[in-house]
Design a protein around this motif. Sequence first.
Motif, short mmCIF file in Angstrom:
data_model
loop_
_atom_site.label_atom_id
_atom_site.label_comp_id
_atom_site.label_asym_id
_atom_site.label_seq_id
_atom_site.Cartn_x
_atom_site.Cartn_y
_atom_site.Cartn_z
N ALA A 1 -5.23 -11.32 -17.91
CA ALA A 1 -5.17 -12.40 -18.89
C ALA A 1 -3.71 -12.75 -19.23
N THR A 2 -2.89 -11.71 -19.38
CA THR A 2 -1.48 -11.92 -19.70
C THR A 2 -0.76 -12.65 -18.57
N PHE B 1 -1.82 -16.29 -18.57
CA PHE B 1 -1.23 -16.96 -19.73
C PHE B 1 0.25 -17.25 -19.49
N TYR C 1 -2.92 -22.84 -25.23
CA TYR C 1 -2.91 -21.61 -24.44
C TYR C 1 -2.87 -20.39 -25.35
N TYR C 2 -2.10 -20.49 -26.43
CA TYR C 2 -2.05 -19.37 -27.39
C TYR C 2 -3.41 -19.17 -28.05
N PHE D 1 -5.48 -17.27 -25.55
CA PHE D 1 -4.99 -15.95 -25.15
C PHE D 1 -5.21 -14.90 -26.23
N ARG E 1 0.04 -7.34 -26.35
CA ARG E 1 -0.28 -8.74 -26.63
C ARG E 1 1.00 -9.54 -26.91
#
Length: 590
Positions: free
Chosen positions: A182-183, A186, A248-249, A252, A302
Amino acid sequence: MSKIAGDVFNVGLLKRVFQYVKPYRGIFIWSVILTILLAVLAPLRPLLIKYTLDNYILKGQYSGLVMLTLIMLLLLVVQSLVQYSHTLLTNTLGQSAIRDLRINVFNHITKLRLKYFDKTPIGQLITRTVSDLETISDIFSEGLIVIIGDVLQVAAILAVMFYTDWELTLVVLLPMPLLVLATSIFQKSIKSVFQQVRTEVSNLNTFLQEHITGIAIIQYFARESQEYRKFHNINSRYRDANIRSNWYYSIFFPVVEIISAMSMGLLVWYGAKSILAKPLDVTPGTIAEFLMYISMLFRPIRELADKFNTLQMGMVGAERVFKVLDNNEITVNEGTYVPQKMHGAISFDKVWFAYNDENYVLKDISFEVQAGHTVALVGATGAGKSSTINILNRFYEIQKGEIKVDGVAIQHYELGYLRKNIATVLQDVFLFSDSIFHNITLNNPSITMEEVVDAAKKVGAHDFIERLPGGYHYNVMERGSTLSAGQAQLISFIRALVYNPSILVLDEATSSVDTETEMLIQLAIDNLMKGRTAIVIAHRLSTIQKADQIIVLDKGEIKEKGTHQELLKIDGYYKKLYDLQFNTVGIAST
């Protein structure tokens, strides 16, 4: 995570940024020490909570609970002080380095040739020296050092977790690949969006700078509504770029929370099962400890994605700023010749000059001006008059030929010395938002008030300056908006006089004033010219009839040379210009 780091860490660029940290090495070292200390302190509180729960709370030992509570409070105070010092030092480091870098950028911009500004929007340069530089400061305060601290904290927590219970740790870390995936997604997505944001900021600054500067033209032609629509579109694109980054934030962070919840769910499931099966191996304290570790583990992981993006924005800003610094359109100053006095004899020998490639605006120009004499350049717009004085000051470099002052090529003179001895009075006078005194002296401490007043009296401007509120300390506001065109022109003459130049250049210095003011300015010009070599560019031929030599230019070539009377007798270009101008005046007067 390593791939993300590889995309962000441009080692060469980081080295250049950290060159500006060298003067603040002490602050940097302490920042690193505090970063390591924060990483070491991070796992201690959960360890203390585990020990307190298993050895005092579950066993009902009140005295030990009080003692451990006080220790944890003390640890909290220490962590807070270390965090405060770390934040203060990293921000101080960033702002100090950026201050020095901004000075370098401004100093470099002031040395660039005029050719660079011909093709570079001013708003873009403002973006580079303000907002782009601010993103570079985040490399220190929110980027690299913080990233290192977070990585160290994650490593310390994982080490303690594996040491405490490696099986439980492996179970808790099962969702970790999802977090890394995911990171990575992103980071890739947000990278292009951040570049769009920086581009739109630059476009916005450029538009604002141009339109606020030219607000009079917009109002004269009633273009407010049309320009409003243009600004609305540019501003909308900037808004949309920011919204995309926020989108996007918004995806995420909830994904990270879900993955974190999965780890906690696995912890509770496996921990409870282990307590029931092996109560001596896994204790309630261990479960509480690991719950805190999961929170402490996922928070920096995160935030690492966010910090990497902050770092990436800083790197993008650094790349743009260093692109300005790397621009080599600077007038080479290798000359060392600095005579005690410049007399001002000028010679152009077969000079060819082009702004772009082979499109020559000056072609085979040759003429000489004796020291103390006056030469006038006349011709239609685009004939090459202003280009002649621009190359004399070395604002642009010639392609062929040679220009000499007092028999020495201008490239051999120290550049600052050459320009200090050539005072230029332009048609469009630029005044800074400052006092009349500082606009005259340009904040040169060696010029006294007495010298300014004396020069003002010679120019004939002392009386009008004294009538202004504050006199010589009167603030003329931006671009001299509180003064008339004639008053601003007189101030530019005083500015030229106090610097006592050997060569005086007057570029259409009387074209934008009324006849009465022109007479006053003509008197000022006569005083300025005494004992100096003068190059005068004028459309009004009445102002140059006393010149020792008049040069007629047409399409970059010299067509005629001589005095006023000599040129009238030739019956050529000059005679046609003279007849056209004065016959028109005669017809108008009748």
